[in-house]
Motif scaffolding. Structure first.
Motif, PDB file in Angstrom:
ATOM      1  N   MET A  20     -11.947   1.184 -15.643  1.00 36.28           N
ATOM      2  CA  MET A  20     -11.777   0.917 -14.215  1.00 36.28           C
ATOM      3  C   MET A  20     -12.944   0.093 -13.683  1.00 36.28           C
ATOM      4  O   MET A  20     -14.044   0.139 -14.225  1.00 36.28           O
ATOM      5  CB  MET A  20     -11.670   2.233 -13.444  1.00 36.28           C
ATOM      6  CG  MET A  20     -10.532   3.122 -13.907  1.00 36.28           C
ATOM      7  SD  MET A  20     -10.450   4.660 -13.003  1.00 36.28           S
ATOM      8  CE  MET A  20      -9.360   4.170 -11.685  1.00 36.28           C
ATOM      9  N   GLU A  21     -12.672  -0.646 -12.624  1.00 32.89           N
ATOM     10  CA  GLU A  21     -13.713  -1.378 -11.928  1.00 32.89           C
ATOM     11  C   GLU A  21     -14.007  -0.672 -10.615  1.00 32.89           C
ATOM     12  O   GLU A  21     -13.214   0.164 -10.159  1.00 32.89           O
ATOM     13  CB  GLU A  21     -13.262  -2.814 -11.676  1.00 32.89           C
ATOM     14  CG  GLU A  21     -13.071  -3.600 -12.959  1.00 32.89           C
ATOM     15  CD  GLU A  21     -12.666  -5.041 -12.717  1.00 32.89           C
ATOM     16  OE1 GLU A  21     -12.520  -5.453 -11.540  1.00 32.89           O
ATOM     17  OE2 GLU A  21     -12.503  -5.772 -13.708  1.00 32.89           O
ATOM     18  N   GLN A  22     -15.123  -1.040 -10.000  1.00 37.28           N
ATOM     19  CA  GLN A  22     -15.519  -0.393  -8.757  1.00 37.28           C
ATOM     20  C   GLN A  22     -14.423  -0.511  -7.699  1.00 37.28           C
ATOM     21  O   GLN A  22     -14.134   0.439  -6.985  1.00 37.28           O
ATOM     22  CB  GLN A  22     -16.836  -0.976  -8.243  1.00 37.28           C
ATOM     23  CG  GLN A  22     -17.362  -0.260  -7.018  1.00 37.28           C
ATOM     24  CD  GLN A  22     -18.718  -0.777  -6.581  1.00 37.28           C
ATOM     25  OE1 GLN A  22     -19.213  -1.763  -7.104  1.00 37.28           O
ATOM     26  NE2 GLN A  22     -19.317  -0.100  -5.634  1.00 37.28           N
ATOM     27  N   GLY A  30      -7.584   4.953  -4.527  1.00 35.99           N
ATOM     28  CA  GLY A  30      -8.226   4.697  -5.815  1.00 35.99           C
ATOM     29  C   GLY A  30      -8.692   5.981  -6.479  1.00 35.99           C
ATOM     30  O   GLY A  30      -8.522   6.178  -7.683  1.00 35.99           O
ATOM     31  N   LYS A  31      -9.256   6.863  -5.677  1.00 33.83           N
ATOM     32  CA  LYS A  31      -9.737   8.145  -6.224  1.00 33.83           C
ATOM     33  C   LYS A  31      -8.565   9.033  -6.641  1.00 33.83           C
ATOM     34  O   LYS A  31      -8.627   9.721  -7.661  1.00 33.83           O
ATOM     35  CB  LYS A  31     -10.625   8.845  -5.198  1.00 33.83           C
ATOM     36  CG  LYS A  31     -11.957   8.125  -5.019  1.00 33.83           C
ATOM     37  CD  LYS A  31     -12.760   8.711  -3.904  1.00 33.83           C
ATOM     38  CE  LYS A  31     -14.059   7.970  -3.689  1.00 33.83           C
ATOM     39  NZ  LYS A  31     -13.911   6.588  -3.250  1.00 33.83           N
ATOM     40  N   GLN A  32      -7.479   8.993  -5.874  1.00 39.27           N
ATOM     41  CA  GLN A  32      -6.302   9.790  -6.236  1.00 39.27           C
ATOM     42  C   GLN A  32      -5.677   9.294  -7.536  1.00 39.27           C
ATOM     43  O   GLN A  32      -5.223  10.104  -8.347  1.00 39.27           O
ATOM     44  CB  GLN A  32      -5.270   9.749  -5.103  1.00 39.27           C
ATOM     45  CG  GLN A  32      -5.666  10.576  -3.904  1.00 39.27           C
ATOM     46  CD  GLN A  32      -4.695  10.438  -2.742  1.00 39.27           C
ATOM     47  OE1 GLN A  32      -3.974   9.455  -2.622  1.00 39.27           O
ATOM     48  NE2 GLN A  32      -4.701  11.439  -1.870  1.00 39.27           N
ATOM     49  N   ILE A  33      -5.663   7.989  -7.758  1.00 37.91           N
ATOM     50  CA  ILE A  33      -5.134   7.441  -9.014  1.00 37.91           C
ATOM     51  C   ILE A  33      -5.984   7.916 -10.187  1.00 37.91           C
ATOM     52  O   ILE A  33      -5.465   8.324 -11.231  1.00 37.91           O
ATOM     53  CB  ILE A  33      -5.067   5.898  -8.949  1.00 37.91           C
ATOM     54  CG1 ILE A  33      -3.966   5.473  -7.970  1.00 37.91           C
ATOM     55  CG2 ILE A  33      -4.835   5.297 -10.330  1.00 37.91           C
ATOM     56  CD1 ILE A  33      -3.981   4.003  -7.619  1.00 37.91           C
ATOM     57  N   PHE A  34      -7.311   7.889 -10.013  1.00 40.96           N
ATOM     58  CA  PHE A  34      -8.217   8.378 -11.054  1.00 40.96           C
ATOM     59  C   PHE A  34      -7.981   9.861 -11.331  1.00 40.96           C
ATOM     60  O   PHE A  34      -7.885  10.286 -12.480  1.00 40.96           O
ATOM     61  CB  PHE A  34      -9.672   8.125 -10.639  1.00 40.96           C
ATOM     62  CG  PHE A  34     -10.676   8.841 -11.496  1.00 40.96           C
ATOM     63  CD1 PHE A  34     -10.864   8.496 -12.822  1.00 40.96           C
ATOM     64  CD2 PHE A  34     -11.450   9.877 -10.968  1.00 40.96           C
ATOM     65  CE1 PHE A  34     -11.789   9.161 -13.613  1.00 40.96           C
ATOM     66  CE2 PHE A  34     -12.374  10.538 -11.742  1.00 40.96           C
ATOM     67  CZ  PHE A  34     -12.544  10.175 -13.066  1.00 40.96           C
ATOM     68  N   GLN A  35      -7.871  10.663 -10.275  1.00 42.21           N
ATOM     69  CA  GLN A  35      -7.649  12.102 -10.430  1.00 42.21           C
ATOM     70  C   GLN A  35      -6.335  12.378 -11.145  1.00 42.21           C
ATOM     71  O   GLN A  35      -6.259  13.256 -12.015  1.00 42.21           O
ATOM     72  CB  GLN A  35      -7.664  12.794  -9.069  1.00 42.21           C
ATOM     73  CG  GLN A  35      -9.040  12.853  -8.437  1.00 42.21           C
ATOM     74  CD  GLN A  35      -8.994  13.277  -6.988  1.00 42.21           C
ATOM     75  OE1 GLN A  35      -8.283  12.693  -6.187  1.00 42.21           O
ATOM     76  NE2 GLN A  35      -9.752  14.314  -6.672  1.00 42.21           N
TER      77      GLN A  35
END
Length: 142
Positions: free
Chosen positions: A100-102, A110-115
């Motif tokens: 992932m990029e910043q 973005g954080k929900q996709i990561f989670q």
């Protein structure tokens, strides 16, 4: 003789009515109990959660991210298993972040996709239960 038969019939009918009434009363009480809450209490959530200490790693665009996690599982056994798999959890977190990029981690989405990706990967490992929720307890990118 005729009186005995009538009396016997009356007693049988009364006993049958009392039995049927008792059964109906018991069933009524059984089915009208308040439903137990399906949501776990906060104590149950804490008991079934695992703290992942701070992880610092590089992103794909050479930026750095530092984060801590709290992972909620279905039960205490799953939490115990996840605690034993701590090294695997950290490895998966680093692998996911390295792709992932910043900009991918910006904002709520973005954080929900990561989670969600992390939850999917961790549930592939789990044998005693599953990961229900992943909480970001700290999150910094530089």
């Amino acid at each position: 003789m005729k009186n005995n038969k009538v009396l016997t019939m009356i007693i049988i009918v009364l006993v049958a009515i009392i039995l049927i009434g008792g059964i109906c009363f018991a069933l009524f009480n059984q089915f009208n109990k308040p439903a137990k809450s399906l949501e776990p209490t906060i104590d149950e959530i804490v008991e079934a959660s695992v703290e992942i200490p701070e992880i610092t790693t590089n992103l794909a665009d050479n930026k750095v991210v530092r984060l801590s996690l709290k992972i909620q599982t279905t039960n205490k056994d799953a939490a115990a298993e996840l605690t034993k798999r701590d090294f695997q959890v950290k490895n998966i977190v680093i692998q996911e972040l390295s792709e992932m990029e910043q900009k991918d981690l910006e904002g709520k989405q973005g954080k929900q996709i990561f989670q969600k990706a992390l939850k999917t990967r961790l549930n592939e490992l789990m044998q005693e239960g599953e990961v229900q929720e992943i909480y970001l307890t700290s999150f910094i990118t530089t």
